[in-house]
Design a protein around this motif. Sequence first.
Motif, PDB file in Angstrom:
ATOM      1  N   ASN A  47       0.811  -1.214   0.000  1.00  0.00           N
ATOM      2  CA  ASN A  47       0.000   0.000   0.000  1.00  0.00           C
ATOM      3  C   ASN A  47       0.851   1.274   0.000  1.00  0.00           C
ATOM      4  OD1 ASN A  47      -2.530   1.287   0.041  1.00  0.00           O
ATOM      5  ND2 ASN A  47      -2.486   1.504   2.260  1.00  0.00           N
ATOM      6  N   VAL A  48       2.037   1.206   0.589  1.00  0.00           N
ATOM      7  CA  VAL A  48       2.928   2.373   0.582  1.00  0.00           C
ATOM      8  C   VAL A  48       3.246   2.781  -0.852  1.00  0.00           C
ATOM      9  CG1 VAL A  48       5.258   3.183   1.143  1.00  0.00           C
ATOM     10  CG2 VAL A  48       3.954   1.875   2.826  1.00  0.00           C
ATOM     11  N   LEU A  49       3.528   1.781  -1.683  1.00  0.00           N
ATOM     12  CA  LEU A  49       3.928   2.086  -3.060  1.00  0.00           C
ATOM     13  C   LEU A  49       2.719   2.357  -3.949  1.00  0.00           C
ATOM     14  CD1 LEU A  49       6.634   2.266  -4.564  1.00  0.00           C
ATOM     15  CD2 LEU A  49       6.196   0.000  -5.463  1.00  0.00           C
ATOM     16  N   PHE A  50       1.704   1.507  -3.832  1.00  0.00           N
ATOM     17  CA  PHE A  50       0.550   1.634  -4.726  1.00  0.00           C
ATOM     18  C   PHE A  50      -0.472   2.653  -4.210  1.00  0.00           C
ATOM     19  CE2 PHE A  50      -3.783   0.079  -5.825  1.00  0.00           C
ATOM     20  CZ  PHE A  50      -3.744   0.427  -7.162  1.00  0.00           C
ATOM     21  N   GLY A  51      -0.867   2.509  -2.965  1.00  0.00           N
ATOM     22  CA  GLY A  51      -1.940   3.352  -2.428  1.00  0.00           C
ATOM     23  C   GLY A  51      -1.527   4.781  -2.179  1.00  0.00           C
ATOM     24  N   TYR A  52      -0.299   4.983  -1.697  1.00  0.00           N
ATOM     25  CA  TYR A  52       0.120   6.343  -1.336  1.00  0.00           C
ATOM     26  C   TYR A  52       0.961   7.013  -2.415  1.00  0.00           C
ATOM     27  CZ  TYR A  52      -1.755   5.629   3.302  1.00  0.00           C
ATOM     28  OH  TYR A  52      -2.618   5.391   4.347  1.00  0.00           O
ATOM     29  N   THR A  53       1.775   6.219  -3.142  1.00  0.00           N
ATOM     30  CA  THR A  53       2.670   6.835  -4.134  1.00  0.00           C
ATOM     31  C   THR A  53       2.116   6.721  -5.543  1.00  0.00           C
ATOM     32  OG1 THR A  53       4.438   6.007  -2.689  1.00  0.00           O
ATOM     33  CG2 THR A  53       5.123   7.047  -4.711  1.00  0.00           C
ATOM     34  N   GLY A  54       1.154   5.806  -5.739  1.00  0.00           N
ATOM     35  CA  GLY A  54       0.544   5.680  -7.060  1.00  0.00           C
ATOM     36  C   GLY A  54       1.357   4.877  -8.050  1.00  0.00           C
ATOM     37  N   LEU A  55       2.255   4.007  -7.556  1.00  0.00           N
ATOM     38  CA  LEU A  55       3.070   3.179  -8.448  1.00  0.00           C
ATOM     39  C   LEU A  55       2.558   1.746  -8.401  1.00  0.00           C
ATOM     40  CD1 LEU A  55       6.604   4.555  -7.493  1.00  0.00           C
ATOM     41  CD2 LEU A  55       5.387   4.942  -9.637  1.00  0.00           C
ATOM     42  N   LEU A  56       2.102   1.252  -9.548  1.00  0.00           N
ATOM     43  CA  LEU A  56       1.548  -0.101  -9.624  1.00  0.00           C
ATOM     44  C   LEU A  56       2.667  -1.094  -9.911  1.00  0.00           C
ATOM     45  CD1 LEU A  56      -0.744  -2.114  -9.723  1.00  0.00           C
ATOM     46  CD2 LEU A  56      -1.160  -1.469 -12.101  1.00  0.00           C
ATOM     47  N   ALA A 189       1.076  13.685  -2.716  1.00  0.00           N
ATOM     48  CA  ALA A 189       1.156  14.754  -3.727  1.00  0.00           C
ATOM     49  C   ALA A 189       1.706  14.206  -5.044  1.00  0.00           C
ATOM     50  CB  ALA A 189       2.034  15.884  -3.210  1.00  0.00           C
ATOM     51  N   ILE A 190       2.696  13.319  -4.950  1.00  0.00           N
ATOM     52  CA  ILE A 190       3.257  12.698  -6.158  1.00  0.00           C
ATOM     53  C   ILE A 190       2.208  11.826  -6.842  1.00  0.00           C
ATOM     54  CG2 ILE A 190       4.965  11.013  -6.969  1.00  0.00           C
ATOM     55  CD1 ILE A 190       6.834  12.079  -4.764  1.00  0.00           C
ATOM     56  N   ARG A 191       1.455  11.106  -6.024  1.00  0.00           N
ATOM     57  CA  ARG A 191       0.397  10.252  -6.591  1.00  0.00           C
ATOM     58  C   ARG A 191      -0.662  11.089  -7.324  1.00  0.00           C
ATOM     59  NH1 ARG A 191      -3.519   7.993  -2.228  1.00  0.00           N
ATOM     60  NH2 ARG A 191      -4.265  10.124  -2.454  1.00  0.00           N
ATOM     61  N   GLU A 192      -1.017  12.208  -6.738  1.00  0.00           N
ATOM     62  CA  GLU A 192      -2.079  13.027  -7.317  1.00  0.00           C
ATOM     63  C   GLU A 192      -1.608  13.805  -8.542  1.00  0.00           C
ATOM     64  OE1 GLU A 192      -5.274  12.994  -6.354  1.00  0.00           O
ATOM     65  OE2 GLU A 192      -4.684  11.379  -4.998  1.00  0.00           O
ATOM     66  N   ASN A 193      -0.398  14.369  -8.472  1.00  0.00           N
ATOM     67  CA  ASN A 193       0.091  15.158  -9.606  1.00  0.00           C
ATOM     68  C   ASN A 193       1.605  15.322  -9.471  1.00  0.00           C
ATOM     69  OD1 ASN A 193       0.723  17.128 -11.549  1.00  0.00           O
ATOM     70  ND2 ASN A 193      -1.334  17.990 -11.407  1.00  0.00           N
ATOM     71  N   GLU A 194       2.335  14.418 -10.108  1.00  0.00           N
ATOM     72  CA  GLU A 194       3.793  14.424  -9.949  1.00  0.00           C
ATOM     73  C   GLU A 194       4.421  15.690 -10.527  1.00  0.00           C
ATOM     74  OE1 GLU A 194       5.721  10.878 -11.224  1.00  0.00           O
ATOM     75  OE2 GLU A 194       7.748  11.678 -10.860  1.00  0.00           O
ATOM     76  N   GLU A 195       3.893  16.156 -11.652  1.00  0.00           N
ATOM     77  CA  GLU A 195       4.479  17.345 -12.278  1.00  0.00           C
ATOM     78  C   GLU A 195       4.335  18.569 -11.370  1.00  0.00           C
ATOM     79  OE1 GLU A 195       6.285  17.549 -14.991  1.00  0.00           O
ATOM     80  OE2 GLU A 195       6.137  15.373 -15.032  1.00  0.00           O
ATOM     81  N   ALA A 255      -7.279   1.486  -1.141  1.00  0.00           N
ATOM     82  CA  ALA A 255      -5.920   1.969  -1.385  1.00  0.00           C
ATOM     83  C   ALA A 255      -5.740   3.343  -0.754  1.00  0.00           C
ATOM     84  CB  ALA A 255      -5.658   2.045  -2.888  1.00  0.00           C
ATOM     85  N   GLY A 256      -4.562   3.552  -0.161  1.00  0.00           N
ATOM     86  CA  GLY A 256      -4.293   4.856   0.448  1.00  0.00           C
ATOM     87  C   GLY A 256      -4.981   5.047   1.788  1.00  0.00           C
ATOM     88  N   THR A 257      -5.381   3.955   2.429  1.00  0.00           N
ATOM     89  CA  THR A 257      -5.916   4.018   3.792  1.00  0.00           C
ATOM     90  C   THR A 257      -5.072   3.106   4.676  1.00  0.00           C
ATOM     91  OG1 THR A 257      -7.452   2.170   3.477  1.00  0.00           O
ATOM     92  CG2 THR A 257      -8.266   4.359   2.916  1.00  0.00           C
ATOM     93  N   THR A 258      -4.931   3.467   5.943  1.00  0.00           N
ATOM     94  CA  THR A 258      -4.051   2.677   6.805  1.00  0.00           C
ATOM     95  C   THR A 258      -4.706   1.368   7.256  1.00  0.00           C
ATOM     96  OG1 THR A 258      -4.847   4.003   8.670  1.00  0.00           O
ATOM     97  CG2 THR A 258      -2.737   4.630   7.691  1.00  0.00           C
TER      98      THR A 258
END
Length: 314
Positions: A47-56, A189-195, A255-258
């Motif tokens: 979940n750290v990578l997928f849920g919070y960072t947005g990397l599948l 923030a990276i997950r939502e909009n990296e740019e 995803a993105g919940t503890t």
Amino acid sequence: MTITGKSTTLHLSVLAALVALFFILPPYHSGNLSRIMVLAIYAMGYNVLFGYTGLLSLGHAMFFAAGMYGFGLSVNLGGLPLPLAFLAGMASATVLAAVTGFLALRTTGVAFMIVTLMFAQTAYLVVLYFGTYTRGDEGFVIQSAQRQFLGIDLTTDHARYVAALVLFSACFLALARITQSPFGRTLVAIRENEERAKMLGYDTGAHKLKAMILSGLISGVAGAAYAMLFGYVGATFATVQYSIFPLLWVLLGGAGTTIGPLLGVFFMFYLIDFSSSLTTAYMLVAGVVLVLLTMFAPQGLMGEMRKRVFPWLP
């Protein structure tokens, strides 16, 4: 009560419920919950990578297996005591995550997914290639005499439950703290909009690498814990199937919940357990339920709760 206070109360309540269940559950369900807590650690790492960072990622089984084999081989071949073997398992997964992240994060999107899958397949083939030590597909058992810690026999149901609860609590509270820290908020923030995160001055590449290492470390803790508490190390845990499982658990729980990973593992474990008692086509039943859940709760169980009822849920 502040949002932080509500969050702290919620996390401590979950742990208090798990402690209470220790005293009231019959042995069968107590054993199931021990396994669920260990697998939930794995799901939390994912979940750290997928849920919070947005990397599948489709390669997380290699981190779980690295923790498992790092622990198992250290005990069986190296003769290390349990604490050192556990650290060896954690170190194996962390180093592998750092190397994999350094290379795989040069890609994005579908390419990242495929690269992580290829790394995982390579790790699986390495396990088979060194079958002299790993016993290949067959795997190996860690003897009961090797699973003693400070005079405590970790093969008993009660000791196994307590050990799983201690490890789960440590990872659960640590991740709750990390996800609410500036580092955790940057990952979101990276997950939502990296740019946009880049424009604000954040080094997104370094943050994603740290997230990958943290994710691999926690997955390695789960792998080492599984080998230590259940006494088996096998190549099955390095297959792509065990990379898909944490994705399903996180999607189901939210995803993105503890709390989502724990809920997702709990739900799927008992869904398969219950449906297999009714029919041999239990995977069909599980599949239909999962499709319905995906249709009517696309953000997962805890994600929908946060959306509809409790917007402060972490």
